[in-house]
Motif scaffolding. Structure first.
Motif, short mmCIF file in Angstrom:
data_model
loop_
_atom_site.label_atom_id
_atom_site.label_comp_id
_atom_site.label_asym_id
_atom_site.label_seq_id
_atom_site.Cartn_x
_atom_site.Cartn_y
_atom_site.Cartn_z
N MET A 1 0.85 -1.19 0.00
CA MET A 1 0.00 0.00 0.00
C MET A 1 0.89 1.24 0.00
O MET A 1 2.03 1.19 0.46
CB MET A 1 -0.90 0.03 1.25
CG MET A 1 -1.78 -1.18 1.43
SD MET A 1 -2.75 -1.09 2.95
CE MET A 1 -1.46 -1.19 4.19
N THR A 2 0.35 2.34 -0.51
CA THR A 2 1.05 3.62 -0.48
C THR A 2 0.05 4.75 -0.52
O THR A 2 -0.99 4.65 -1.18
CB THR A 2 2.05 3.74 -1.65
OG1 THR A 2 2.75 4.98 -1.56
CG2 THR A 2 1.35 3.68 -2.99
N PHE A 3 0.36 5.82 0.22
CA PHE A 3 -0.47 7.03 0.23
C PHE A 3 0.08 8.03 -0.79
O PHE A 3 1.29 8.07 -1.06
CB PHE A 3 -0.45 7.69 1.61
CG PHE A 3 -1.38 7.05 2.61
CD1 PHE A 3 -2.74 7.33 2.58
CD2 PHE A 3 -0.90 6.20 3.59
CE1 PHE A 3 -3.60 6.77 3.51
CE2 PHE A 3 -1.75 5.63 4.51
CZ PHE A 3 -3.10 5.90 4.47
N SER A 4 -0.81 8.86 -1.32
CA SER A 4 -0.36 10.02 -2.07
C SER A 4 0.15 11.06 -1.07
O SER A 4 -0.23 11.04 0.11
CB SER A 4 -1.50 10.60 -2.90
OG SER A 4 -2.56 11.04 -2.07
N PRO A 5 1.01 11.99 -1.48
CA PRO A 5 1.58 12.94 -0.52
C PRO A 5 0.54 13.77 0.23
O PRO A 5 0.75 14.13 1.38
CB PRO A 5 2.47 13.83 -1.39
CG PRO A 5 2.82 12.98 -2.56
CD PRO A 5 1.63 12.12 -2.81
N ASP A 6 -0.60 14.07 -0.40
CA ASP A 6 -1.64 14.85 0.27
C ASP A 6 -2.64 13.98 1.01
O ASP A 6 -3.63 14.49 1.54
CB ASP A 6 -2.36 15.75 -0.72
CG ASP A 6 -2.95 14.95 -1.88
OD1 ASP A 6 -2.80 13.71 -1.89
OD2 ASP A 6 -3.55 15.56 -2.78
N ALA A 7 -2.43 12.67 1.04
CA ALA A 7 -3.27 11.71 1.76
C ALA A 7 -4.70 11.67 1.22
O ALA A 7 -5.61 11.21 1.91
CB ALA A 7 -3.29 12.01 3.25
#
Length: 894
Positions: free
Chosen positions: A569-575
């Motif tokens: 899993m990974t988040f975008s920088p702005d969540a």
């Protein structure tokens, strides 16, 4: 055709250097540089040998490349039954089709290209016309072609080696067998021309290397290597009589041809078979490639005559297992593979790639024994974390290994393993913990502490600088089951641990006091924290993802849709986005504010790990049984993308993984004519872009920028005292003002009256040169001489010329109207934009009163206003669009 993903588009692949196809070396005569080409599957890379920097990447082939060859003009590649010739190592210019089976040998031969099928059918092609010049039939059961060579000074002749051990010399001009050599009872794998004429080096499958004289049919010398078949042969041409041979074991042998003995050995040059090897002409350098995904340049400067590794490029030898971005610029990617290597790849250029080495229990002993015989190699890295803070002070990366409870430290700045190996003493004393393994690691945002979670439920903390144990969470364990994840918040105040039983526990970082827990419905497989938003993503064994707010300790989102184990899993920088991958070969993008899936696509091979760039520009993935690291571009940064939630029963489509070069498809250009024009030239002349943009005159600013302020400049530069007349002034001829001084010429026939004479109109003053050119352009409509004349004048001369157009300066209304038509024509053509605006400003400043009082000039002014407004409206739209795009990109990357 719409793309399978509306957010991501395949960009390119990293980590590919070479495979089992032998390399080829080209010498560029004009640049005095050697270039090496290596195959990486469906395309080939071209590197310069001076720095091993990648120069170009070829277009994508329809299938994997089976062999490469090169001459002074082209690089030839065989892909199945098709052969292509590439110019400058990038674009295919010729295609040769006609083979009935796969091609495995290519040999450029003057104006011809020789190709050999797997069933030993030989074609001779004319390179330019792409026609078959000759066909030669051999049969595998009697003479299976395995190698081919054109001996130096042998006109129109080729030497063919076979798996029966027989060599034959053929004349391809008359299609006739010249001579057949005696069999050596072993398949011939390599034929290489020696620096001496008539001498050929033959590499056999039984390990023998034979130097044979073709003219006399005599064997000069024989060598035997004990490492198996000879895969490649090369001769030094820098004045040293040395022959280098490669083997399937990865070793290289150097033979002294004068003393007829083994001179030196280069053990473990590659970890796989040496498939390509070439000594650079007239240089003590040798370049080699192998199926271990490495390309190396060796220099012969050792006391025993052996080679030393000068520079190299390498990728993973086994598929990577975990990748993460390093740093806040998103330009570096750390990758850990099944080969126990930890590498760093740059998204900018391959020259920034680096290797942090291979995991080892004892680094010193590993260096002595070499990689092939290394008995201290650790298992592959399964999980790691890195923190950029304090990277220059001590180790800033921690990794746990498959089936091991020992946790290793690494230094990104020094590109090596760290000095610490964390392992608690409790695991040595208690036999219950004999099979305990490290499952999760985390580094605090301050970069001082490392936290380790074990399969026994323990969570320990160590100091990264000293390696000292700093305590444990829980009494005696943080969980009663295996720890599946550890995270620390951005302020070093809260520690979150997750267990396989579905329990998420919260701890005070400093005091290690238990603060509470959240019980989830299923077992946990992994967790991921976005520190800025305090959002914790938890993947469960029922293939769902739960998002927990660690501030309120509540479940805020639940995402379901995967049909197999979630791998990463990974988040975008702005969540705002959560990107997940699964063993069902799908990649899904979830929108956290709406709680809906906004994108989903399939890949041919399941994703094993993924990471979103801190700048949101790329998504990086690795795949099962794949050596590459793939970059996917975020299209929302460049164009409008509808983020409307997908329907519940959405059927995802398969998306091809990107290659090492950009794919050119029908979407890029609308038809073949536009593609051909694009390939021929990217240059557009000023006349071609006049409909879209404006062009400038490229004159110095001093020639037009101060035209409106000449009166101020003259007043400022006026001398305080009048000039004094010299006592004896020299005689001189009168001249006219301008950049090029000209003498005043008197008209020979002043008394004659011409057509349109000024005497008839009642004005006795002669017309200025500018006014005369304007009158000449009245009938033809060609204003180029007018513009050329103004370009040659200086600011003061231009001021005089424009003043002379008015009736008070010797001109008339017709000349002024013609000048306004000239300005109108120049604005409509969008050429010389800045100087035309300067001329117009000066003209209006000097003659505004005359224009307002003359109806004819008022009508011309109205037409001029319309053209001027349309021209500026077009420019204003372009300026506004560019400023909006720059502002958006600046705000999106902050």
């Amino acid at each position: 055709m719409p793309s399978a993903s509306k957010i991501f588009s395949g960009y390119r692949a990293l980590g590919y250097v070479s495979n089992d196809i032998p390399l080829v070396v080209r010498h560029h005569q004009r640049e005095k540089e050697n270039y090496v080409c290596t195959s990486v599957g469906k395309s080939f890379h071209t590197y310069n040998c001076s720095k091993l920097g990648i120069v170009s990447v070829s277009d994508i082939h329809p299938a994997d490349i089976t062999c490469l060859a090169a001459d002074a003009k082209y690089v030839y590649s065989a892909c199945g039954k098709t052969i292509q010739a590439f110019k400058k190592g990038r674009k295919a210019v010729y295609t040769y089709e006609g083979h009935k089976s796969d091609v495995h040998i290519l040999l450029p031969f003057g104006e011809h290209l020789i190709s050999v099928e797997e069933d030993s059918h030989v074609f001779v092609w004319d390179i330019e016309s792409q026609e078959i010049y000759l066909e030669m039939n051999f049969y595998n059961h009697s003479f299976g072609v395995t190698a081919m060579l054109h001996p130096n000074t042998y006109l129109n002749k080729i030497l063919v080696g076979s798996k029966q051990g027989i060599m034959q010399l053929w004349n391809i001009r008359v299609d006739r067998l010249i001579y057949s050599f005696t069999s050596w009872e072993s398949p011939i794998l390599v034929l290489e021309q020696a620096p001496a004429v008539d001498i050929v080096g033959c590499g056999l499958a039984d390990g023998r290397i034979i130097l044979h004289n073709l003219k006399l049919d005599e064997t000069l010398m024989k060598f035997t290597q004990d490492w198996g078949p000879v895969t490649t042969i090369s001769f030094r041409t820098d004045g040293h009589p040395v022959m280098a041979t490669g083997s399937t074991a990865g070793h290289i042998a150097l033979w002294d041809l004068e003393d007829r003995k083994l001179k030196s050995q280069m053990r473990d040059a590659h970890s796989s078979s040496v498939t390509g090897m070439r000594c650079l002409p007239s240089e003590p350098l040798m370049v080699t490639s192998s199926a271990d995904n490495t390309l190396k340049v060796w220099i012969f400067d050792q006391p025993d005559g052996g080679g030393r590794l000068l520079r190299h490029r390498e990728g993973h030898k086994a598929p990577p297992t975990r990748i993460r971005h390093y740093g806040r610029d998103g330009q570096n990617i750390i990758s850990a593979g099944q080969d126990s290597l930890v590498l760093s790849f740059s998204t900018l250029h391959d020259k920034h790639n680096k290797s942090m080495g291979r995991a080892s229990y004892n680094k010193k002993q590993s260096k002595k024994s070499g990689r092939r015989l290394d008995q201290h190699m650790m298992p592959p890295v399964t999980e790691f974390t890195a923190e950029q803070c304090r990277e220059s002070d001590w180790d800033n990366m921690v990794a746990c290994h498959r089936g091991e409870r020992v946790v290793t430290t690494w230094s990104y700045q020094r590109s090596t393993m760290g000095k610490h190996k964390f392992e608690n003493d409790r695991f040595h004393d208690n036999p219950v913990h004999r099979r305990t393994t490290a499952e999760a690691v985390e580094i605090t945002p301050c970069g001082n502490f490392a936290l380790i979670g074990y399969s026994s439920g323990h969570v320990d903390m160590y100091n990264l600088q000293s390696g000292i144990f700093r305590g444990t969470f829980g009494t005696p364990t943080a969980h009663s089951c295996s720890v599946r994840g550890i995270v620390v918040d951005g302020l070093n105040q809260l520690v979150v641990t997750a267990g396989a039983d579905g329990q998420v526990n919260f701890w005070k970082f400093k005091t290690k006091v238990f603060l509470g827990s959240v019980k989830l419905k299923c077992s946990i497989s992994r967790i991921l924290l976005h520190r800025e938003s305090a959002m914790l993503a938890v993947s469960l064994d029922d293939y769902s993802v739960v998002v927990v707010d660690i501030d309120t300790r509540r479940e805020v989102r639940v995402f379901s849709g995967h049909s197999n184990i979630i791998t990463d899993m990974t988040f975008s920088p702005d969540a705002r986005w959560l990107v997940t991958s699964s063993m069902d070969s799908s990649v899904r993008v979830w929108d956290l504010p709406t709680g809906k899936m906004i994108d989903c696509f399939l890949v041919d091979s399941a994703v094993t790990s993924l990471s979103m760039s801190p700048t949101s520009d790329f998504l990086v993935t690795t795949h099962v049984d794949d050596l590459g690291i793939y970059l996917w571009s975020n299209m929302t940064l460049y164009t409008y993308v509808s983020l409307k939630p997908l329907p519940e029963h959405y059927e995802p489509q398969t998306m091809a993984v990107p290659s090492t070069s950009r794919r050119v498809t029908a979407v890029d250009v609308e038809d073949a004519e536009e593609l051909e024009m694009y390939e021929k030239s990217d240059f557009k002349s000023p006349a071609q872009i006049s409909d879209e943009l404006v062009t400038l005159s490229l004159l110095p600013n001093s020639r037009w920028q101060n035209l409106l302020h000449l009166d101020v400049i003259k007043l400022r530069n006026k001398p305080k005292q009048p000039p004094k007349v010299p006592k004896a002034a020299p005689f001189f001829l009168p001249t006219v003002p301008g950049l090029q001084p000209k003498f005043v010429q008197l008209e020979a026939d002043e008394g004659k009256t011409k057509k349109g004479s000024r005497i008839l109109s009642g004005n006795l003053q002669p017309l200025s040169p500018l006014a005369q050119l304007l009158e000449d352009s009245r009938d033809t409509g060609n204003y180029s001489p007018v513009l050329d004349h103004l370009k040659e004048l200086g600011p003061s001369a231009i001021d005089v010329e424009i003043r002379s157009l008015a009736p008070s300066g010797g001109g008339n209304v017709q000349v002024m109207a013609e000048f306004m038509k000239f300005i109108n024509h120049s604005i409509k053509t969008n050429n010389n934009f800045e100087i035309v605006q300067a001329y117009l400003g000066l003209f209006l400043k000097l003659n505004a009163d005359v224009i307002a009082e003359t109806p004819e000039l008022v009508e011309e002014a109205k037409s001029l206003v319309t053209s001027h407004r349309e021209s500026w409206r077009t420019l204003e739209d372009l300026f506004t669009q560019s400023l909006c795009l720059v502002t958006y990109l600046r705000s999106a990357t902050l």
